[in-house]
Scaffold this active site. Structure first.
Site, mmCIF file in Angstrom:
data_model
loop_
_atom_site.group_PDB
_atom_site.id
_atom_site.type_symbol
_atom_site.label_atom_id
_atom_site.label_comp_id
_atom_site.label_asym_id
_atom_site.label_seq_id
_atom_site.Cartn_x
_atom_site.Cartn_y
_atom_site.Cartn_z
ATOM 1 N N TYR A 24 0.822 -1.068 0.013
ATOM 2 C CA TYR A 24 -0.145 0.088 0.160
ATOM 3 C C TYR A 24 0.833 1.258 -0.017
ATOM 4 O O TYR A 24 0.268 2.442 0.076
ATOM 5 C CB TYR A 24 -0.919 -0.060 1.291
ATOM 6 C CG TYR A 24 -1.919 -1.267 1.315
ATOM 7 C CD1 TYR A 24 -2.968 -1.322 0.107
ATOM 8 C CD2 TYR A 24 -1.852 -2.151 2.254
ATOM 9 C CE1 TYR A 24 -3.835 -2.286 0.250
ATOM 10 C CE2 TYR A 24 -2.683 -3.246 1.895
ATOM 11 C CZ TYR A 24 -3.857 -3.228 1.149
ATOM 12 O OH TYR A 24 -4.634 -4.416 1.127
ATOM 13 N N HIS A 101 -9.131 2.603 -5.294
ATOM 14 C CA HIS A 101 -8.337 1.755 -4.465
ATOM 15 C C HIS A 101 -7.092 2.118 -4.755
ATOM 16 O O HIS A 101 -6.493 2.414 -5.835
ATOM 17 C CB HIS A 101 -8.661 0.201 -5.068
ATOM 18 C CG HIS A 101 -10.046 -0.208 -4.914
ATOM 19 N ND1 HIS A 101 -10.446 -0.621 -3.445
ATOM 20 C CD2 HIS A 101 -11.128 -0.457 -5.617
ATOM 21 C CE1 HIS A 101 -11.792 -0.983 -3.607
ATOM 22 N NE2 HIS A 101 -12.243 -0.696 -4.784
HETATM 23 O O1 CA2 Z 1 -6.364 -1.071 -2.557
HETATM 24 C C1 CA2 Z 1 -7.267 -0.908 -1.753
HETATM 25 O O2 CA2 Z 1 -7.240 0.446 -1.796
HETATM 26 C C2 CA2 Z 1 -7.951 -1.639 -0.920
HETATM 27 O O3 CA2 Z 1 -9.371 -0.928 -0.828
HETATM 28 C C3 CA2 Z 1 -7.388 -1.558 0.377
HETATM 29 C C4 CA2 Z 1 -8.151 -2.688 1.289
HETATM 30 C C5 CA2 Z 1 -8.548 -4.148 0.853
HETATM 31 O O4 CA2 Z 1 -8.819 -4.859 1.521
HETATM 32 C C6 CA2 Z 1 -9.016 -4.014 -0.604
HETATM 33 O O5 CA2 Z 1 -9.025 -5.310 -1.426
HETATM 34 C C7 CA2 Z 1 -8.183 -3.188 -1.573
HETATM 35 C C8 CA2 Z 1 -7.188 -2.748 2.750
HETATM 36 C C9 CA2 Z 1 -6.960 -1.282 3.444
HETATM 37 C C10 CA2 Z 1 -5.728 -1.255 4.013
HETATM 38 O O6 CA2 Z 1 -5.440 -2.414 4.864
HETATM 39 C C11 CA2 Z 1 -4.162 -2.257 5.255
HETATM 40 C C12 CA2 Z 1 -3.892 -3.218 6.455
HETATM 41 C C13 CA2 Z 1 -2.505 -3.253 6.863
HETATM 42 C C14 CA2 Z 1 -1.711 -2.218 6.616
HETATM 43 C C15 CA2 Z 1 -2.073 -1.024 5.911
HETATM 44 C C16 CA2 Z 1 -3.396 -1.121 5.236
#
Ligand code: CA2
Length: 146
Positions: A24, A101
């Site tokens: 991310y 996203h």
């Molecule tokens: O790619 C994206 O923006 C998502 O919406 C991010 C979500 C994920 O479940 C989607 O499939 C795609 C996850 C949110 C962020 O989660 C984190 C977890 C741990 C550390 C940093 C961010």
């Protein structure tokens, strides 16, 4: 004319930049908010930037934006793949919702390939990291999407 924009963030996005930077990126949600706030300020647009780990809270915020007729940039996080409630809220809202996203969900695990948000979104921007948010804001403000 757009006078206010709602940027709504779903579960775990509060961890952005703090964990899993390989997926991310290093930018925090506060950093994204600061950049978007500067753009909105320069254009005289009010910014409502929020994050919640709770599905119902996101539903309420989408409803509120819809009642105000103000556009939404939405990263529903994991709820994008599961939430009929958020799908219904977008469908019922009298405003446009751009789904964003950070990652390209189609290049990841198969359970992320389906978004229940996409069929009711005005547009979708994904895979550009934190810049997905900037691109969505630009689409709203420059392309005169209301
Ligand atoms: O790619 C994206 O923006 C998502 O919406 C991010 C979500 C994920 O479940 C989607 O499939 C795609 C996850 C949110 C962020 O989660 C984190 C977890 C741990 C550390 C940093 C961010």
């Amino acid at each position: 004319m757009i006078t206010a924009v709602h940027v709504l963030n779903g579960p775990n996005l509060n961890l952005l930049g703090l964990r899993e930077p390989e997926i991310y990126g290093h930018e925090t949600l506060a950093g994204i908010e600061a950049r978007l706030a500067a753009v909105c300020k320069a254009r005289g647009v009010e910014l409502h930037f929020r994050q919640s780990n709770h599905e119902g809270e996101l539903v309420t915020w989408i409803q509120d934006a819809g009642l105000a007729g103000e556009p939404v940039i939405l990263n529903a996080g994991g709820y994008s793949h599961t939430s009929i409630a958020i799908h219904d809220a977008i469908k019922g809202a009298r405003t446009r919702v751009i789904e964003v996203h950070l990652s390209n969900i189609h290049a990841r695990e198969s359970f992320r390939h389906i978004s229940l948000i996409s069929p009711v979104a005005y547009g979708v921007i994904l895979g550009f990291g934190a810049a997905s948010y900037d691109l969505a804001l630009e689409a709203l403000l420059s392309a005169q999407v209301d």
